[in-house]
Design an enzyme around this catalytic site. Structure first.
Site, PDB file in Angstrom:
ATOM      1  N   ASP A  79       0.792  -1.229   0.000  1.00  0.00           N
ATOM      2  CA  ASP A  79       0.000   0.000   0.000  1.00  0.00           C
ATOM      3  C   ASP A  79       0.824   1.279   0.000  1.00  0.00           C
ATOM      4  OD1 ASP A  79       1.062   0.015   2.588  1.00  0.00           O
ATOM      5  OD2 ASP A  79      -0.759  -0.825   3.464  1.00  0.00           O
ATOM      6  N   HIS A 117       6.289   4.095  14.592  1.00  0.00           N
ATOM      7  CA  HIS A 117       6.622   4.962  13.462  1.00  0.00           C
ATOM      8  C   HIS A 117       5.423   5.456  12.671  1.00  0.00           C
ATOM      9  CE1 HIS A 117       6.294   1.015  11.388  1.00  0.00           C
ATOM     10  NE2 HIS A 117       5.803   1.755  10.413  1.00  0.00           N
ATOM     11  N   HIS A 153      13.129   3.961  13.925  1.00  0.00           N
ATOM     12  CA  HIS A 153      12.739   4.278  12.559  1.00  0.00           C
ATOM     13  C   HIS A 153      13.814   5.142  11.924  1.00  0.00           C
ATOM     14  CE1 HIS A 153      10.144   6.086   9.340  1.00  0.00           C
ATOM     15  NE2 HIS A 153       9.767   4.841   9.284  1.00  0.00           N
TER      16      HIS A 153
END
Length: 407
Positions: A114, A227, A260
Protein backbone atom coordinates in the site's frame (compact mmCIF):
# COMPACT_ATOMS: atom_id res chain seq x y z
CA UNK A 1 16.63 -15.93 -21.39
CA UNK A 2 14.89 -16.32 -24.73
CA UNK A 3 11.20 -17.20 -24.43
CA UNK A 4 10.99 -16.13 -20.81
CA UNK A 5 8.45 -13.56 -19.67
CA UNK A 6 9.96 -10.44 -18.14
CA UNK A 7 8.35 -9.65 -14.80
CA UNK A 8 9.09 -6.26 -13.21
CA UNK A 9 8.94 -6.29 -9.41
CA UNK A 10 8.52 -2.76 -8.03
CA UNK A 11 10.23 -2.23 -4.68
CA UNK A 12 10.22 1.14 -2.94
CA UNK A 13 10.38 0.52 0.80
CA UNK A 14 11.98 -1.88 3.22
CA UNK A 15 8.71 -3.77 3.88
CA UNK A 16 8.25 -4.23 0.14
CA UNK A 17 11.80 -5.56 -0.16
CA UNK A 18 11.14 -8.04 2.64
CA UNK A 19 7.81 -9.28 1.31
CA UNK A 20 8.75 -9.42 -2.37
CA UNK A 21 12.21 -11.00 -1.99
CA UNK A 22 10.78 -14.52 -1.55
CA UNK A 23 8.59 -14.00 -4.63
CA UNK A 24 11.60 -12.94 -6.71
CA UNK A 25 13.51 -16.01 -5.55
CA UNK A 26 10.62 -18.29 -6.51
CA UNK A 27 10.28 -16.63 -9.93
CA UNK A 28 14.00 -17.19 -10.50
CA UNK A 29 13.41 -20.91 -10.02
CA UNK A 30 10.79 -21.13 -12.78
CA UNK A 31 11.52 -21.94 -16.41
CA UNK A 32 9.28 -19.21 -17.79
CA UNK A 33 10.05 -16.04 -15.80
CA UNK A 34 12.76 -13.43 -16.08
CA UNK A 35 12.24 -11.38 -12.89
CA UNK A 36 13.73 -7.89 -12.72
CA UNK A 37 13.79 -5.98 -9.44
CA UNK A 38 13.07 -2.30 -9.99
CA UNK A 39 13.72 -0.01 -7.01
CA UNK A 40 12.15 3.43 -6.80
CA UNK A 41 14.48 5.10 -4.30
CA UNK A 42 11.67 5.72 -1.81
CA UNK A 43 13.61 4.21 1.10
CA UNK A 44 17.05 4.72 -0.39
CA UNK A 45 19.92 2.42 0.46
CA UNK A 46 18.00 0.53 3.16
CA UNK A 47 16.12 -1.24 0.34
CA UNK A 48 19.36 -2.34 -1.30
CA UNK A 49 20.66 -3.59 2.06
CA UNK A 50 17.44 -5.48 2.78
CA UNK A 51 17.46 -7.14 -0.64
CA UNK A 52 21.05 -8.17 0.04
CA UNK A 53 19.84 -10.12 3.10
CA UNK A 54 18.11 -12.41 0.59
CA UNK A 55 20.96 -12.49 -1.94
CA UNK A 56 19.25 -10.06 -4.31
CA UNK A 57 20.10 -6.72 -5.86
CA UNK A 58 18.13 -4.32 -8.06
CA UNK A 59 18.44 -4.55 -11.81
CA UNK A 60 16.99 -1.08 -12.35
CA UNK A 61 17.18 1.85 -9.93
CA UNK A 62 14.99 4.92 -10.29
CA UNK A 63 15.45 8.28 -8.64
CA UNK A 64 12.03 9.70 -7.73
CA UNK A 65 13.28 13.29 -7.75
CA UNK A 66 13.94 15.65 -4.81
CA UNK A 67 12.55 14.22 -1.55
CA UNK A 68 9.75 15.96 0.32
CA UNK A 69 10.66 18.17 3.26
CA UNK A 70 9.99 15.32 5.72
CA UNK A 71 10.38 11.64 4.97
CA UNK A 72 9.21 8.45 6.57
CA UNK A 73 5.73 7.44 7.57
CA UNK A 74 3.70 4.39 8.16
CA UNK A 75 5.13 2.41 5.31
CA UNK A 76 7.50 5.01 4.03
CA UNK A 77 4.97 6.85 1.93
CA UNK A 78 6.89 9.99 2.71
CA UNK A 79 5.99 13.47 3.71
CA UNK A 80 3.99 15.01 6.50
CA UNK A 81 0.33 14.59 7.28
CA UNK A 82 -0.48 17.16 4.61
CA UNK A 83 -1.35 16.05 1.09
CA UNK A 84 1.35 18.08 -0.68
CA UNK A 85 4.51 16.03 -0.04
CA UNK A 86 2.70 12.71 -0.53
CA UNK A 87 1.24 13.84 -3.83
CA UNK A 88 4.61 15.19 -4.99
CA UNK A 89 6.32 11.93 -4.10
CA UNK A 90 3.69 9.88 -5.90
CA UNK A 91 3.88 12.09 -8.97
CA UNK A 92 7.67 11.74 -9.10
CA UNK A 93 7.46 7.98 -8.71
CA UNK A 94 4.80 7.69 -11.40
CA UNK A 95 6.91 9.69 -13.82
CA UNK A 96 10.03 7.62 -13.18
CA UNK A 97 8.22 4.29 -13.36
CA UNK A 98 6.35 5.33 -16.47
CA UNK A 99 9.65 5.72 -18.31
CA UNK A 100 10.76 2.21 -17.33
CA UNK A 101 7.59 0.14 -17.58
CA UNK A 102 6.85 -0.35 -21.26
CA UNK A 103 5.01 -3.09 -23.10
CA UNK A 104 5.96 -5.40 -24.81
CA UNK A 105 9.36 -5.38 -23.04
CA UNK A 106 7.62 -6.04 -19.70
CA UNK A 107 4.96 -8.76 -19.57
CA UNK A 108 3.69 -8.19 -16.00
CA UNK A 109 4.31 -5.86 -13.08
CA UNK A 110 4.20 -6.96 -9.45
CA UNK A 111 3.49 -4.47 -6.68
CA UNK A 112 3.06 -5.15 -2.98
CA UNK A 113 0.97 -3.63 -0.25
CA UNK A 114 0.00 0.00 0.00
CA UNK A 115 2.91 2.40 -0.42
CA UNK A 116 3.29 5.31 -2.81
CA UNK A 117 5.65 3.11 -4.85
CA UNK A 118 3.02 0.37 -5.08
CA UNK A 119 0.32 2.80 -6.20
CA UNK A 120 2.62 4.48 -8.73
CA UNK A 121 3.78 1.10 -10.04
CA UNK A 122 0.20 -0.08 -10.54
CA UNK A 123 -0.75 3.17 -12.26
CA UNK A 124 2.29 3.15 -14.56
CA UNK A 125 1.64 -0.47 -15.55
CA UNK A 126 -2.05 0.23 -16.13
CA UNK A 127 -1.26 3.19 -18.38
CA UNK A 128 1.19 1.00 -20.33
CA UNK A 129 -1.43 -1.77 -20.63
CA UNK A 130 0.72 -4.22 -18.70
CA UNK A 131 -1.01 -6.72 -16.35
CA UNK A 132 -0.76 -5.75 -12.68
CA UNK A 133 -0.25 -8.34 -9.95
CA UNK A 134 -0.96 -7.13 -6.40
CA UNK A 135 0.77 -9.08 -3.62
CA UNK A 136 -0.89 -8.74 -0.20
CA UNK A 137 -4.14 -7.58 -1.75
CA UNK A 138 -7.34 -7.05 0.18
CA UNK A 139 -6.25 -5.60 3.50
CA UNK A 140 -8.83 -3.12 4.76
CA UNK A 141 -9.29 -1.08 7.93
CA UNK A 142 -12.71 0.18 6.86
CA UNK A 143 -11.67 3.82 7.24
CA UNK A 144 -10.39 5.47 4.06
CA UNK A 145 -8.37 7.97 6.09
CA UNK A 146 -6.82 5.57 8.59
CA UNK A 147 -4.12 4.52 8.13
CA UNK A 148 -3.39 7.52 5.91
CA UNK A 149 -2.75 7.30 3.01
CA UNK A 150 -2.28 3.52 2.91
CA UNK A 151 -5.94 2.53 3.12
CA UNK A 152 -6.81 4.67 0.10
CA UNK A 153 -3.79 3.31 -1.77
CA UNK A 154 -5.01 -0.26 -1.24
CA UNK A 155 -8.43 0.49 -2.62
CA UNK A 156 -7.06 2.27 -5.68
CA UNK A 157 -4.53 -0.48 -6.44
CA UNK A 158 -7.37 -3.03 -6.35
CA UNK A 159 -9.15 -1.15 -9.13
CA UNK A 160 -6.05 -1.35 -11.35
CA UNK A 161 -4.98 -4.94 -10.71
CA UNK A 162 -5.50 -7.97 -12.93
CA UNK A 163 -4.51 -10.53 -10.30
CA UNK A 164 -5.10 -10.14 -6.58
CA UNK A 165 -2.91 -12.28 -4.33
CA UNK A 166 -4.76 -12.19 -1.02
CA UNK A 167 -2.79 -13.23 2.07
CA UNK A 168 -5.84 -14.58 3.93
CA UNK A 169 -9.45 -15.53 3.43
CA UNK A 170 -10.49 -12.35 5.23
CA UNK A 171 -8.58 -10.33 2.63
CA UNK A 172 -10.36 -12.29 -0.10
CA UNK A 173 -13.73 -11.36 1.43
CA UNK A 174 -12.71 -7.70 1.44
CA UNK A 175 -11.86 -7.86 -2.26
CA UNK A 176 -15.12 -9.56 -3.11
CA UNK A 177 -16.97 -6.85 -1.18
CA UNK A 178 -15.21 -4.27 -3.36
CA UNK A 179 -16.49 -6.05 -6.45
CA UNK A 180 -13.36 -7.96 -7.49
CA UNK A 181 -14.23 -11.09 -9.47
CA UNK A 182 -13.62 -14.34 -7.59
CA UNK A 183 -11.57 -15.83 -10.43
CA UNK A 184 -9.07 -12.96 -10.21
CA UNK A 185 -8.21 -13.74 -6.55
CA UNK A 186 -5.81 -16.36 -5.24
CA UNK A 187 -5.37 -16.84 -1.47
CA UNK A 188 -1.63 -17.36 -1.04
CA UNK A 189 -0.75 -16.70 2.59
CA UNK A 190 1.53 -13.81 3.47
CA UNK A 191 5.01 -13.80 1.98
CA UNK A 192 6.41 -12.12 5.08
CA UNK A 193 6.18 -15.47 6.87
CA UNK A 194 8.46 -16.99 4.23
CA UNK A 195 10.83 -14.03 4.59
CA UNK A 196 11.08 -13.65 8.35
CA UNK A 197 11.69 -17.34 9.06
CA UNK A 198 14.39 -17.53 6.38
CA UNK A 199 16.04 -14.30 7.58
CA UNK A 200 15.99 -15.38 11.23
CA UNK A 201 18.18 -18.35 10.30
CA UNK A 202 20.86 -16.20 8.68
CA UNK A 203 24.22 -15.96 10.47
CA UNK A 204 24.31 -12.85 12.64
CA UNK A 205 27.07 -11.18 10.63
CA UNK A 206 24.93 -8.11 9.92
CA UNK A 207 24.05 -7.38 13.56
CA UNK A 208 25.22 -4.08 15.04
CA UNK A 209 27.69 -4.43 17.95
CA UNK A 210 25.10 -3.77 20.67
CA UNK A 211 22.95 -6.60 19.36
CA UNK A 212 25.83 -9.08 19.57
CA UNK A 213 25.66 -8.75 23.36
CA UNK A 214 21.94 -9.53 23.28
CA UNK A 215 22.63 -12.64 21.19
CA UNK A 216 24.70 -14.01 24.09
CA UNK A 217 22.29 -12.88 26.84
CA UNK A 218 19.50 -15.14 28.12
CA UNK A 219 17.38 -12.27 29.48
CA UNK A 220 13.80 -12.15 28.16
CA UNK A 221 13.52 -9.73 25.23
CA UNK A 222 10.78 -7.28 24.31
CA UNK A 223 10.93 -5.65 20.87
CA UNK A 224 9.46 -2.15 20.58
CA UNK A 225 8.83 -0.11 17.42
CA UNK A 226 6.83 3.04 16.70
CA UNK A 227 6.62 4.96 13.46
CA UNK A 228 3.11 5.30 12.03
CA UNK A 229 2.23 8.75 10.77
CA UNK A 230 -0.95 8.96 12.83
CA UNK A 231 1.15 8.38 15.97
CA UNK A 232 3.78 11.03 15.28
CA UNK A 233 4.46 13.41 18.16
CA UNK A 234 2.77 12.92 21.51
CA UNK A 235 1.34 9.43 20.88
CA UNK A 236 4.82 8.05 20.21
CA UNK A 237 6.13 9.87 23.27
CA UNK A 238 3.44 8.13 25.33
CA UNK A 239 4.63 4.77 24.00
CA UNK A 240 8.18 5.67 25.05
CA UNK A 241 7.03 6.65 28.53
CA UNK A 242 5.10 3.38 28.87
CA UNK A 243 8.22 1.40 27.96
CA UNK A 244 10.20 3.42 30.53
CA UNK A 245 7.68 2.44 33.22
CA UNK A 246 7.89 -1.22 32.21
CA UNK A 247 11.70 -1.14 32.20
CA UNK A 248 11.63 0.03 35.83
CA UNK A 249 9.07 -2.59 36.84
CA UNK A 250 10.91 -5.43 35.09
CA UNK A 251 14.65 -4.79 35.47
CA UNK A 252 15.50 -8.34 34.35
CA UNK A 253 13.79 -7.86 30.97
CA UNK A 254 15.70 -6.31 28.07
CA UNK A 255 13.71 -3.88 25.93
CA UNK A 256 15.09 -3.37 22.42
CA UNK A 257 13.73 -0.26 20.69
CA UNK A 258 14.24 -0.64 16.94
CA UNK A 259 14.44 2.92 15.65
CA UNK A 260 12.74 4.28 12.56
CA UNK A 261 14.84 5.96 9.89
CA UNK A 262 13.07 9.29 10.42
CA UNK A 263 15.16 11.10 13.08
CA UNK A 264 12.17 13.03 14.47
CA UNK A 265 10.21 9.82 14.99
CA UNK A 266 13.24 8.19 16.57
CA UNK A 267 13.80 11.08 18.98
CA UNK A 268 10.18 11.08 20.13
CA UNK A 269 10.25 7.49 21.39
CA UNK A 270 13.82 7.48 22.66
CA UNK A 271 13.71 10.66 24.75
CA UNK A 272 12.24 8.84 27.81
CA UNK A 273 14.49 5.80 27.48
CA UNK A 274 18.09 6.92 27.10
CA UNK A 275 19.11 6.43 30.73
CA UNK A 276 17.42 3.09 31.33
CA UNK A 277 20.04 0.34 31.87
CA UNK A 278 17.87 -2.47 30.47
CA UNK A 279 16.75 -0.54 27.38
CA UNK A 280 18.78 -0.92 24.17
CA UNK A 281 18.63 1.82 21.54
CA UNK A 282 20.66 0.36 18.66
CA UNK A 283 19.23 2.56 15.91
CA UNK A 284 17.90 1.05 12.67
CA UNK A 285 18.47 -2.73 12.65
CA UNK A 286 19.26 -4.81 9.54
CA UNK A 287 16.39 -7.07 8.65
CA UNK A 288 18.05 -10.41 9.31
CA UNK A 289 19.21 -9.25 12.75
CA UNK A 290 15.72 -7.95 13.48
CA UNK A 291 14.19 -11.27 12.47
CA UNK A 292 16.52 -13.06 14.89
CA UNK A 293 15.44 -10.68 17.66
CA UNK A 294 11.79 -11.45 17.02
CA UNK A 295 12.48 -15.17 17.08
CA UNK A 296 13.95 -14.82 20.59
CA UNK A 297 11.48 -12.33 22.05
CA UNK A 298 8.62 -12.84 24.48
CA UNK A 299 6.57 -9.78 23.46
CA UNK A 300 6.36 -7.13 20.73
CA UNK A 301 4.99 -3.62 21.29
CA UNK A 302 4.46 -2.04 17.88
CA UNK A 303 2.29 0.03 15.57
CA UNK A 304 3.73 -1.73 12.51
CA UNK A 305 1.45 -3.76 10.29
CA UNK A 306 4.33 -5.88 9.05
CA UNK A 307 5.55 -6.76 12.53
CA UNK A 308 2.05 -7.89 13.48
CA UNK A 309 2.49 -10.53 10.78
CA UNK A 310 6.17 -11.27 11.36
CA UNK A 311 5.72 -11.82 15.10
CA UNK A 312 3.00 -14.36 14.38
CA UNK A 313 5.59 -16.55 12.63
CA UNK A 314 7.12 -17.17 16.06
CA UNK A 315 3.91 -17.29 18.08
CA UNK A 316 4.89 -13.97 19.63
CA UNK A 317 2.16 -11.96 21.42
CA UNK A 318 1.80 -8.41 20.10
CA UNK A 319 0.50 -5.25 21.72
CA UNK A 320 -0.64 -3.06 18.82
CA UNK A 321 -0.32 0.63 19.66
CA UNK A 322 -3.05 1.72 17.28
CA UNK A 323 -6.79 2.33 17.45
CA UNK A 324 -7.55 -0.02 14.57
CA UNK A 325 -5.73 -2.50 12.38
CA UNK A 326 -6.23 -4.05 8.98
CA UNK A 327 -4.48 -7.20 10.26
CA UNK A 328 -7.62 -8.51 11.90
CA UNK A 329 -6.52 -12.14 11.76
CA UNK A 330 -4.00 -11.57 14.55
CA UNK A 331 -6.66 -9.99 16.74
CA UNK A 332 -9.12 -12.81 16.04
CA UNK A 333 -6.50 -15.47 16.82
CA UNK A 334 -5.60 -13.90 20.16
CA UNK A 335 -1.97 -13.26 19.23
CA UNK A 336 -2.46 -9.50 18.90
CA UNK A 337 -4.29 -6.99 21.07
CA UNK A 338 -5.17 -3.38 20.24
CA UNK A 339 -4.03 -1.13 23.10
CA UNK A 340 -3.83 2.32 21.50
CA UNK A 341 -1.19 4.75 22.76
CA UNK A 342 -2.45 5.36 26.29
CA UNK A 343 0.42 4.75 28.70
CA UNK A 344 -1.75 3.05 31.32
CA UNK A 345 -3.29 0.68 28.76
CA UNK A 346 0.10 -0.32 27.34
CA UNK A 347 1.60 -0.97 30.78
CA UNK A 348 -1.45 -2.96 31.96
CA UNK A 349 -1.49 -5.10 28.81
CA UNK A 350 2.23 -5.84 29.09
CA UNK A 351 1.86 -6.74 32.76
CA UNK A 352 -0.86 -9.22 31.79
CA UNK A 353 1.44 -10.86 29.23
CA UNK A 354 4.36 -11.01 31.67
CA UNK A 355 2.11 -12.66 34.27
CA UNK A 356 1.50 -15.67 32.02
CA UNK A 357 3.23 -18.77 33.31
CA UNK A 358 6.75 -19.23 32.01
CA UNK A 359 6.96 -16.07 29.92
CA UNK A 360 9.81 -14.46 31.86
CA UNK A 361 11.70 -17.51 33.10
CA UNK A 362 11.81 -19.83 30.08
CA UNK A 363 13.51 -19.01 26.79
CA UNK A 364 11.36 -19.31 23.72
CA UNK A 365 11.79 -22.55 21.79
CA UNK A 366 13.66 -22.08 18.53
CA UNK A 367 10.74 -23.16 16.35
CA UNK A 368 9.26 -21.24 13.41
CA UNK A 369 5.61 -22.05 14.18
CA UNK A 370 5.11 -22.87 17.88
CA UNK A 371 1.50 -21.62 17.69
CA UNK A 372 -1.14 -21.56 14.96
CA UNK A 373 -0.24 -18.80 12.51
CA UNK A 374 -3.18 -16.98 10.94
CA UNK A 375 -0.99 -15.53 8.17
CA UNK A 376 0.12 -18.66 6.39
CA UNK A 377 2.34 -21.69 6.18
CA UNK A 378 5.61 -20.26 4.82
CA UNK A 379 4.88 -21.25 1.20
CA UNK A 380 3.14 -18.08 0.06
CA UNK A 381 5.87 -17.02 -2.38
CA UNK A 382 5.59 -20.31 -4.22
CA UNK A 383 1.86 -19.75 -4.71
CA UNK A 384 2.46 -16.14 -5.81
CA UNK A 385 4.95 -17.21 -8.48
CA UNK A 386 2.64 -19.96 -9.73
CA UNK A 387 -0.27 -17.51 -9.87
CA UNK A 388 1.78 -15.13 -12.04
CA UNK A 389 2.47 -18.00 -14.42
CA UNK A 390 -1.23 -18.82 -14.50
CA UNK A 391 -2.08 -15.18 -15.31
CA UNK A 392 0.28 -15.32 -18.28
CA UNK A 393 -0.98 -18.71 -19.45
CA UNK A 394 2.26 -20.50 -18.58
CA UNK A 395 1.38 -22.50 -15.48
CA UNK A 396 -1.69 -24.05 -13.84
CA UNK A 397 -3.63 -22.03 -11.31
CA UNK A 398 -2.37 -22.79 -7.78
CA UNK A 399 -4.75 -23.99 -5.11
CA UNK A 400 -5.83 -21.45 -2.50
CA UNK A 401 -4.32 -21.63 0.96
CA UNK A 402 -6.75 -23.50 3.20
CA UNK A 403 -7.58 -22.88 6.84
CA UNK A 404 -5.83 -26.15 7.74
CA UNK A 405 -2.61 -24.94 6.14
CA UNK A 406 -2.45 -21.91 8.47
CA UNK A 407 -2.07 -24.21 11.46
Amino acid sequence: MSGRQRIAIVVGTRPEAVKLAPVVRELQRTRWAEPAVLTTGQHGTVVRNTLACFGLRPEIEIEPGPPPTSTGGATGTGGTTGAGPVSELTAGLLSGLGRRLRAPDVHAVIVQGDTSSALAGAMAAFFAKIPVVHVEAGLRSGDARSPFPEEAHRRMIAELSDLHLAPTRAARRNLRAQGVAADRIVVTGNTVIDAVVAASRNPCHRAVPELREIEQDSAPLVVVTAHRRENWGEPIRRVGRAVAVLSRQYPDVTFVVAAHMNPSVRTAIEESLRDRPNVRLPGPIPYDAFARLLSRSVLAITDSGGIQEEAAAFGLPILVTRDNTERTEGIDSGLARLVGTDETEIVAAAEKEFAREGVLDVRKPDLPFPRPNPYGDGRAARRCAAACGWLLGLAPRPSDLTDQETR
